[in-house]
Scaffold this motif. Structure first.
Motif, PDB file in Angstrom:
ATOM      1  N   GLY A   1      -8.503   9.099  -2.956  1.00  0.00           N
ATOM      2  CA  GLY A   1      -7.742  10.057  -3.750  1.00  0.00           C
ATOM      3  C   GLY A   1      -6.858   9.280  -4.686  1.00  0.00           C
ATOM      4  O   GLY A   1      -6.644   8.077  -4.493  1.00  0.00           O
ATOM      5  N   PHE A   2      -6.310   9.940  -5.698  1.00  0.00           N
ATOM      6  CA  PHE A   2      -5.580   9.227  -6.738  1.00  0.00           C
ATOM      7  C   PHE A   2      -4.061   9.222  -6.538  1.00  0.00           C
ATOM      8  O   PHE A   2      -3.331   8.627  -7.319  1.00  0.00           O
ATOM      9  CB  PHE A   2      -5.924   9.814  -8.114  1.00  0.00           C
ATOM     10  CG  PHE A   2      -7.383   9.697  -8.465  1.00  0.00           C
ATOM     11  CD1 PHE A   2      -7.959   8.451  -8.633  1.00  0.00           C
ATOM     12  CD2 PHE A   2      -8.170  10.829  -8.596  1.00  0.00           C
ATOM     13  CE1 PHE A   2      -9.305   8.327  -8.956  1.00  0.00           C
ATOM     14  CE2 PHE A   2      -9.523  10.724  -8.913  1.00  0.00           C
ATOM     15  CZ  PHE A   2     -10.092   9.463  -9.090  1.00  0.00           C
ATOM     16  N   GLY A   3      -3.577   9.874  -5.499  1.00  0.00           N
ATOM     17  CA  GLY A   3      -2.171   9.792  -5.160  1.00  0.00           C
ATOM     18  C   GLY A   3      -1.290  10.809  -5.856  1.00  0.00           C
ATOM     19  O   GLY A   3      -1.753  11.620  -6.670  1.00  0.00           O
ATOM     20  N   GLY A   4      -0.003  10.749  -5.544  1.00  0.00           N
ATOM     21  CA  GLY A   4       0.956  11.726  -6.039  1.00  0.00           C
ATOM     22  C   GLY A   4       1.946  11.181  -7.048  1.00  0.00           C
ATOM     23  O   GLY A   4       2.921  11.855  -7.377  1.00  0.00           O
ATOM     24  N   MET A   5       1.715   9.974  -7.555  1.00  0.00           N
ATOM     25  CA  MET A   5       2.646   9.342  -8.487  1.00  0.00           C
ATOM     26  C   MET A   5       2.086   9.348  -9.913  1.00  0.00           C
ATOM     27  O   MET A   5       0.913   9.037 -10.133  1.00  0.00           O
ATOM     28  CB  MET A   5       2.920   7.898  -8.059  1.00  0.00           C
ATOM     29  CG  MET A   5       3.550   7.770  -6.693  1.00  0.00           C
ATOM     30  SD  MET A   5       5.132   8.628  -6.559  1.00  0.00           S
ATOM     31  CE  MET A   5       6.097   7.769  -7.809  1.00  0.00           C
TER      32      MET A   5
ATOM     33  N   GLY B   1       7.599   9.926  -2.669  1.00  0.00           N
ATOM     34  CA  GLY B   1       6.729  10.166  -1.528  1.00  0.00           C
ATOM     35  C   GLY B   1       7.159  11.259  -0.581  1.00  0.00           C
ATOM     36  O   GLY B   1       6.517  11.460   0.456  1.00  0.00           O
ATOM     37  N   GLY B   2       8.238  11.967  -0.892  1.00  0.00           N
ATOM     38  CA  GLY B   2       8.661  13.072  -0.033  1.00  0.00           C
ATOM     39  C   GLY B   2       7.955  14.363  -0.395  1.00  0.00           C
ATOM     40  O   GLY B   2       7.251  14.462  -1.411  1.00  0.00           O
ATOM     41  N   VAL B   3       8.162  15.387   0.409  1.00  0.00           N
ATOM     42  CA  VAL B   3       7.531  16.681   0.146  1.00  0.00           C
ATOM     43  C   VAL B   3       8.099  17.338  -1.097  1.00  0.00           C
ATOM     44  O   VAL B   3       7.450  18.187  -1.722  1.00  0.00           O
ATOM     45  CB  VAL B   3       7.677  17.628   1.355  1.00  0.00           C
ATOM     46  CG1 VAL B   3       6.870  17.116   2.537  1.00  0.00           C
ATOM     47  CG2 VAL B   3       9.140  17.818   1.751  1.00  0.00           C
TER      48      VAL B   3
ATOM     49  N   ASN C   1       0.821  -1.214   0.000  1.00  0.00           N
ATOM     50  CA  ASN C   1       0.000   0.000   0.000  1.00  0.00           C
ATOM     51  C   ASN C   1       0.856   1.267   0.000  1.00  0.00           C
ATOM     52  O   ASN C   1       0.385   2.341   0.346  1.00  0.00           O
ATOM     53  CB  ASN C   1      -0.907  -0.006   1.243  1.00  0.00           C
ATOM     54  CG  ASN C   1      -2.109   0.911   1.106  1.00  0.00           C
ATOM     55  OD1 ASN C   1      -2.617   1.152   0.011  1.00  0.00           O
ATOM     56  ND2 ASN C   1      -2.577   1.428   2.227  1.00  0.00           N
ATOM     57  N   THR C   2       2.124   1.140  -0.410  1.00  0.00           N
ATOM     58  CA  THR C   2       3.063   2.253  -0.312  1.00  0.00           C
ATOM     59  C   THR C   2       2.620   3.451  -1.138  1.00  0.00           C
ATOM     60  O   THR C   2       2.662   4.596  -0.663  1.00  0.00           O
ATOM     61  CB  THR C   2       4.463   1.807  -0.759  1.00  0.00           C
ATOM     62  OG1 THR C   2       4.932   0.775   0.122  1.00  0.00           O
ATOM     63  CG2 THR C   2       5.447   2.960  -0.731  1.00  0.00           C
ATOM     64  N   PHE C   3       2.215   3.229  -2.395  1.00  0.00           N
ATOM     65  CA  PHE C   3       1.872   4.355  -3.276  1.00  0.00           C
ATOM     66  C   PHE C   3       0.639   5.105  -2.796  1.00  0.00           C
ATOM     67  O   PHE C   3       0.551   6.325  -2.943  1.00  0.00           O
ATOM     68  CB  PHE C   3       1.644   3.855  -4.705  1.00  0.00           C
ATOM     69  CG  PHE C   3       2.877   3.886  -5.568  1.00  0.00           C
ATOM     70  CD1 PHE C   3       4.143   3.754  -5.039  1.00  0.00           C
ATOM     71  CD2 PHE C   3       2.768   4.037  -6.944  1.00  0.00           C
ATOM     72  CE1 PHE C   3       5.276   3.783  -5.837  1.00  0.00           C
ATOM     73  CE2 PHE C   3       3.897   4.070  -7.758  1.00  0.00           C
ATOM     74  CZ  PHE C   3       5.145   3.936  -7.206  1.00  0.00           C
ATOM     75  N   ALA C   4      -0.341   4.391  -2.254  1.00  0.00           N
ATOM     76  CA  ALA C   4      -1.580   5.043  -1.838  1.00  0.00           C
ATOM     77  C   ALA C   4      -1.453   5.653  -0.449  1.00  0.00           C
ATOM     78  O   ALA C   4      -1.980   6.741  -0.193  1.00  0.00           O
ATOM     79  CB  ALA C   4      -2.736   4.052  -1.865  1.00  0.00           C
TER      80      ALA C   4
END
Length: 384
Positions: free
Chosen positions: A299-303, A332-334, A178-181
């Motif tokens: 939500g659809f995530g940041g990747m 996954g960082g800011v 579940n890392t990406f989400a």
């Protein structure tokens, strides 16, 4: 009966009671390797040696379990250390794993080359093809169905509930990376998974300053096996790493909101650009997993991944031309990062079914101002 707390509250308070000695709001870092016993075998708080238990790590483990709605949380030195410990707890030589044909290259390397050398076999399959998954399971031999959704790097969305049902009918353990989400967007245990895996290095830590991994498990017997191996083999997270991860988790929800909104705007920008062949982002209606992502994610995530019409040459030049998007491993960082999977995160799977095309670029969209990020990408994109 106390009302169940909402996610944002849990992320800040679970496992985080104030220090009773001083009243410090933030629990201290227990930077110690060992603990003085009151008498032989009479331990203070059950603590003997920090490989077996540490209050800072235990607070993180309590928090991890609460975030995913699980019974047992375990913290490790890295995501792969967590995965390796889980595999050791379940598998023996001759056992078989079914996993997606686009999982993280490091996961495949661990299963294929490390555990494969001791006789563990695996089959990779398109997890969106449920019949293919069923066919890949070998009765009595397959022990794990390994799911990664969204996948790395092509952002495929797998139906956790349907796959969990298939796995359980076959009597196998269903694991979801579940890392990406992150648990802010998706909770696989509530959809039927047995185990959740995280590289806490990524969104949970969130600041590119800590290495870690996690397992969240509901089954008591499996959790006992994993806990024994965590102690006996020693792949535990250090106190400072655990403390930094807890600190990162406190802002997870607000960070994920910005990651998602920035990524959506960037995906739409890239989708309209003449140099881009395909944008892989589940927030786009044309993405084949869009509707499923809407159902099982909040939500659809940041990747994002994208392919270039100009092939490898265009992709490589783009990766080396951005400024705010820094060329680096991880995610996954800011801060925003750009990655060339064919020679970076997925170099170990070249020549296999999992090989990533050389015109693919992966973006980890940070929480900077989105206008600045788009301007950075626009300047780096081919003009023709």
């Amino acid at each position: 009966m106390a009302k169940k707390k909402n996610f944002d509250t849990v992320a800040i308070h679970a496992g985080q009671a104030f220090d009773p000695t001083t009243g410090a709001v933030i629990p201290p870092i227990y930077q110690t390797s060992t603990y003085v016993q009151e008498s032989i075998g009479n331990l203070r708080g059950g603590y003997e040696y920090s490989r077996g238990g540490n209050p800072t790590r235990n607070s993180l483990e309590t928090l991890l379990a609460a975030l995913e709605g699980g019974k047992h949380g375990l913290s490790f030195a890295s995501g792969l250390a967590a995965e390796d410990t889980l595999l050791r707890a379940i598998l023996k030589p001759g056992d078989h794993i079914v996993l997606g044909n686009d999982v993280y290259g490091g996961t495949h390397r661990l299963i294929e080359r490390v555990h494969g050398s001791s006789g563990v076999r695996n089959t990779t399959v398109d997890l969106s093809d449920l019949r293919a998954v069923e066919k890949a399971i070998i009765a009595g031999e397959t022990k794990i169905l390994w799911i990664e959704t969204p996948s790395n790097p092509l952002m495929k969305i797998s139906d956790i509930a349907e796959l969990a049902d298939i796995g359980h009918r076959a009597g196998i353990v269903v694991v979801v990376d579940n890392t990406f989400a992150s648990p802010a967007l998706q909770n696989p245990l509530s959809l039927g998974a047995d185990v959740v895996v995280h590289s806490t290095t990524k969104y949970l830590g969130g600041h590119s300053d800590v290495l870690g991994g996690a397992l969240i498990i509901n089954d008591d017997e499996l959790a006992e096996k994993v806990t024994f191996l965590q102690f006996a083999v020693g792949p535990v997270s250090a106190p400072l790493d655990a403390w930094l991860t807890v600190r990162g988790i406190k802002t997870l929800s607000v960070r994920m909101d910005r990651h998602c909104s920035n990524a959506q705007a960037i995906a739409e920008f890239l989708d309209a650009h003449a140099a881009v062949e395909t944008v892989y982002y589940p927030g786009l209606p044309a993405h084949p997993g869009h509707e499923l992502a809407k159902q099982q994610m909040s939500g659809f995530g940041g990747m994002i991944a994208l392919s270039f019409k100009g092939g490898a040459k265009a992709a490589r030049k783009f990766c080396e031309s951005t400024h705010l998007f820094q060329l680096a491993e991880s995610l996954g960082g800011v801060e925003s990062l750009v990655n060339y999977p064919a020679e970076m995160t997925h170099a170990s799977v070249r020549g296999t079914e999992l090989e990533v095309a050389d015109n693919i670029v992966r973006l980890s969209v940070g929480i900077e101002d989105v206008a600045d990020l788009i301007a950075d990408l626009e300047a780096a994109l081919p003009r023709k």
